[in-house]
Motif scaffolding. Sequence first.
Motif, PDB file in Angstrom:
ATOM      1  N   GLU A 165       0.836  -1.211   0.000  1.00 42.92           N
ATOM      2  CA  GLU A 165       0.000   0.000   0.000  1.00 42.92           C
ATOM      3  C   GLU A 165       0.862   1.249   0.000  1.00 42.92           C
ATOM      4  OE1 GLU A 165      -3.052   0.529   2.883  1.00 42.92           O
ATOM      5  OE2 GLU A 165      -3.791  -1.529   2.705  1.00 42.92           O
ATOM      6  N   ALA A 166       2.006   1.151   0.701  1.00 42.30           N
ATOM      7  CA  ALA A 166       2.916   2.296   0.806  1.00 42.30           C
ATOM      8  C   ALA A 166       3.934   2.322  -0.336  1.00 42.30           C
ATOM      9  CB  ALA A 166       3.635   2.261   2.146  1.00 42.30           C
ATOM     10  N   GLY A 167       3.785   1.405  -1.294  1.00 46.30           N
ATOM     11  CA  GLY A 167       4.704   1.372  -2.426  1.00 46.30           C
ATOM     12  C   GLY A 167       6.049   0.752  -2.113  1.00 46.30           C
ATOM     13  N   ILE A 168       6.104  -0.090  -1.073  1.00 44.29           N
ATOM     14  CA  ILE A 168       7.358  -0.713  -0.650  1.00 44.29           C
ATOM     15  C   ILE A 168       7.297  -2.204  -0.945  1.00 44.29           C
ATOM     16  CG2 ILE A 168       8.896  -1.182   1.288  1.00 44.29           C
ATOM     17  CD1 ILE A 168       7.739   1.328   2.644  1.00 44.29           C
ATOM     18  N   LYS A 169       8.281  -2.697  -1.684  1.00 42.74           N
ATOM     19  CA  LYS A 169       8.368  -4.120  -1.970  1.00 42.74           C
ATOM     20  C   LYS A 169       9.429  -4.754  -1.085  1.00 42.74           C
ATOM     21  CE  LYS A 169       6.908  -3.825  -6.822  1.00 42.74           C
ATOM     22  NZ  LYS A 169       7.280  -4.129  -8.234  1.00 42.74           N
ATOM     23  N   LEU A 170       9.053  -5.836  -0.415  1.00 43.86           N
ATOM     24  CA  LEU A 170      10.001  -6.539   0.448  1.00 43.86           C
ATOM     25  C   LEU A 170       9.669  -8.026   0.393  1.00 43.86           C
ATOM     26  CD1 LEU A 170      12.362  -5.799   2.340  1.00 43.86           C
ATOM     27  CD2 LEU A 170      10.770  -5.942   4.251  1.00 43.86           C
ATOM     28  N   ALA A 171      10.689  -8.847   0.214  1.00 41.27           N
ATOM     29  CA  ALA A 171      10.487 -10.285   0.091  1.00 41.27           C
ATOM     30  C   ALA A 171       9.859 -10.857   1.357  1.00 41.27           C
ATOM     31  CB  ALA A 171      11.814 -10.976  -0.193  1.00 41.27           C
ATOM     32  N   THR A 172       9.038 -11.874   1.173  1.00 37.51           N
ATOM     33  CA  THR A 172       8.323 -12.496   2.289  1.00 37.51           C
ATOM     34  C   THR A 172       9.272 -12.977   3.371  1.00 37.51           C
ATOM     35  OG1 THR A 172       6.583 -13.201   0.771  1.00 37.51           O
ATOM     36  CG2 THR A 172       6.653 -14.275   2.911  1.00 37.51           C
ATOM     37  N   TRP A 173      10.396 -13.584   2.982  1.00 39.94           N
ATOM     38  CA  TRP A 173      11.296 -14.134   3.995  1.00 39.94           C
ATOM     39  C   TRP A 173      11.900 -13.035   4.858  1.00 39.94           C
ATOM     40  CZ3 TRP A 173      16.514 -13.228   4.642  1.00 39.94           C
ATOM     41  CH2 TRP A 173      17.198 -12.613   3.581  1.00 39.94           C
ATOM     42  N   ARG A 174      12.128 -11.867   4.276  1.00 38.19           N
ATOM     43  CA  ARG A 174      12.676 -10.761   5.062  1.00 38.19           C
ATOM     44  C   ARG A 174      11.650 -10.260   6.083  1.00 38.19           C
ATOM     45  NH1 ARG A 174      17.494  -8.791   3.344  1.00 38.19           N
ATOM     46  NH2 ARG A 174      18.191  -9.385   1.254  1.00 38.19           N
ATOM     47  N   ILE A 175      10.397 -10.288   5.705  1.00 36.94           N
ATOM     48  CA  ILE A 175       9.341  -9.886   6.636  1.00 36.94           C
ATOM     49  C   ILE A 175       9.259 -10.894   7.777  1.00 36.94           C
ATOM     50  CG2 ILE A 175       6.856  -9.544   6.885  1.00 36.94           C
ATOM     51  CD1 ILE A 175       6.846  -8.584   3.953  1.00 36.94           C
ATOM     52  N   HIS A 176       9.304 -12.180   7.440  1.00 36.88           N
ATOM     53  CA  HIS A 176       9.194 -13.211   8.472  1.00 36.88           C
ATOM     54  C   HIS A 176      10.273 -13.065   9.539  1.00 36.88           C
ATOM     55  CE1 HIS A 176      10.124 -17.276  10.135  1.00 36.88           C
ATOM     56  NE2 HIS A 176       8.850 -17.179  10.428  1.00 36.88           N
ATOM     57  N   ARG A 177      11.476 -12.688   9.130  1.00 39.20           N
ATOM     58  CA  ARG A 177      12.580 -12.580  10.086  1.00 39.20           C
ATOM     59  C   ARG A 177      12.345 -11.485  11.120  1.00 39.20           C
ATOM     60  NH1 ARG A 177      15.263 -16.936  10.234  1.00 39.20           N
ATOM     61  NH2 ARG A 177      16.989 -15.830  11.168  1.00 39.20           N
ATOM     62  N   LYS A 178      11.392 -10.606  10.871  1.00 34.11           N
ATOM     63  CA  LYS A 178      11.139  -9.498  11.788  1.00 34.11           C
ATOM     64  C   LYS A 178       9.881  -9.706  12.631  1.00 34.11           C
ATOM     65  CE  LYS A 178      13.329  -6.242   8.639  1.00 34.11           C
ATOM     66  NZ  LYS A 178      13.830  -7.317   7.764  1.00 34.11           N
ATOM     67  N   ILE A 179       9.118 -10.750  12.340  1.00 33.39           N
ATOM     68  CA  ILE A 179       7.900 -10.996  13.101  1.00 33.39           C
ATOM     69  C   ILE A 179       8.274 -11.325  14.545  1.00 33.39           C
ATOM     70  CG2 ILE A 179       5.882 -12.488  13.357  1.00 33.39           C
ATOM     71  CD1 ILE A 179       5.726 -10.567  10.988  1.00 33.39           C
ATOM     72  N   GLY A 180       7.597 -10.699  15.477  1.00 32.44           N
ATOM     73  CA  GLY A 180       7.922 -10.842  16.898  1.00 32.44           C
ATOM     74  C   GLY A 180       8.471  -9.561  17.489  1.00 32.44           C
ATOM     75  N   MET A 181       9.013  -8.698  16.632  1.00 29.50           N
ATOM     76  CA  MET A 181       9.420  -7.359  17.072  1.00 29.50           C
ATOM     77  C   MET A 181       8.182  -6.491  17.276  1.00 29.50           C
ATOM     78  SD  MET A 181      12.359  -6.229  14.399  1.00 29.50           S
ATOM     79  CE  MET A 181      14.041  -6.808  14.470  1.00 29.50           C
ATOM     80  N   SER A 182       8.371  -5.371  17.926  1.00 31.16           N
ATOM     81  CA  SER A 182       7.313  -4.370  17.952  1.00 31.16           C
ATOM     82  C   SER A 182       7.124  -3.822  16.547  1.00 31.16           C
ATOM     83  CB  SER A 182       7.674  -3.220  18.899  1.00 31.16           C
ATOM     84  OG  SER A 182       8.743  -2.459  18.379  1.00 31.16           O
ATOM     85  N   GLY A 183       5.936  -3.275  16.278  1.00 31.91           N
ATOM     86  CA  GLY A 183       5.678  -2.688  14.970  1.00 31.91           C
ATOM     87  C   GLY A 183       6.653  -1.581  14.628  1.00 31.91           C
ATOM     88  N   GLY A 184       7.020  -0.789  15.636  1.00 29.19           N
ATOM     89  CA  GLY A 184       7.952   0.308  15.408  1.00 29.19           C
ATOM     90  C   GLY A 184       9.326  -0.179  14.984  1.00 29.19           C
ATOM     91  N   LEU A 185       9.837  -1.209  15.671  1.00 29.78           N
ATOM     92  CA  LEU A 185      11.141  -1.764  15.300  1.00 29.78           C
ATOM     93  C   LEU A 185      11.069  -2.475  13.960  1.00 29.78           C
ATOM     94  CD1 LEU A 185      12.539  -3.157  18.669  1.00 29.78           C
ATOM     95  CD2 LEU A 185      13.233  -1.107  17.440  1.00 29.78           C
ATOM     96  N   PHE A 186       9.924  -3.091  13.678  1.00 30.70           N
ATOM     97  CA  PHE A 186       9.740  -3.724  12.372  1.00 30.70           C
ATOM     98  C   PHE A 186       9.906  -2.692  11.263  1.00 30.70           C
ATOM     99  CE2 PHE A 186       7.228  -4.730   8.697  1.00 30.70           C
ATOM    100  CZ  PHE A 186       7.419  -6.086   8.486  1.00 30.70           C
ATOM    101  N   VAL A 187       9.229  -1.577  11.405  1.00 26.71           N
ATOM    102  CA  VAL A 187       9.293  -0.544  10.363  1.00 26.71           C
ATOM    103  C   VAL A 187      10.703   0.028  10.268  1.00 26.71           C
ATOM    104  CG1 VAL A 187       8.418   1.704   9.646  1.00 26.71           C
ATOM    105  CG2 VAL A 187       6.839  -0.010  10.552  1.00 26.71           C
TER     106      VAL A 187
END
Length: 231
Positions: free
Chosen positions: A37-59
């Motif tokens: 939605e924000a025009g940012i492309k990021l591979a699924t595996w890179r997103i998975h590695r950040k799950i568990g962080m706070s939303g702020g640290l994720f971003v």
Amino acid sequence: MNDLVRPPSPAFVFDLDGTLVDSVYQHVVSWQEALAEAGIKLATWRIHRKIGMSGGLFVRGVQRETGIELSPAEVERLQDAHGRRYAARVPEVQPLPGAPELLRYLTDAGIKWTIATSGRRSGAEPMLAKLGAPADLPMITRDEVARAKPDPDLFLAGAAKLGVDPRDCVVVGDSIWDLLAARRAGSLGVGLLSGGYGQEELERAHAFRVYEEPGDLLTHIDELGVRGAGA
């Protein structure tokens, strides 16, 4: 001599996503859609590695990996988009195998337990009924602490809600971020493979034991010093 009385069994503080409920990949897809939605492309595996962080640290991690700078307003919109996307998937999220039975066992044995999640309360509360947990469970969510994982605030608050020293708690989580936060809280960390992290990764993050999923933990619960009624 130390007069501190130690409880006969430890208390338990559980992470939620990937630990008690099978929701990690719903979060991954929801973040991917929010980023799109924000025009940012990021591979699924890179997103998975950040799950568990706070939303702020994720971003923050996303900005570092992509080189894209976001304003505070854009960060807030991104987190809101994730929340909206995930909320639509909540009905499909189910408990992980053995999770309701594990929580029921602890309750029946008189062992204190709670949930401490880096998710917002709006997304976490619907999971309680699915887990067979009481609606008035003293759960801790991201809304109630200054910092989420890997800071220890959630698990410290969970121990405080239970009236237990964090050193007398077993923290159960599925990510390296859970285990880092557990260690910083002074608690014993136990890892589950049900969130997608490997055993070696969790052990390097100082997991005392690693189990496949909640049912496997229940089978081996004696390894964690748990004594049921009469034991």
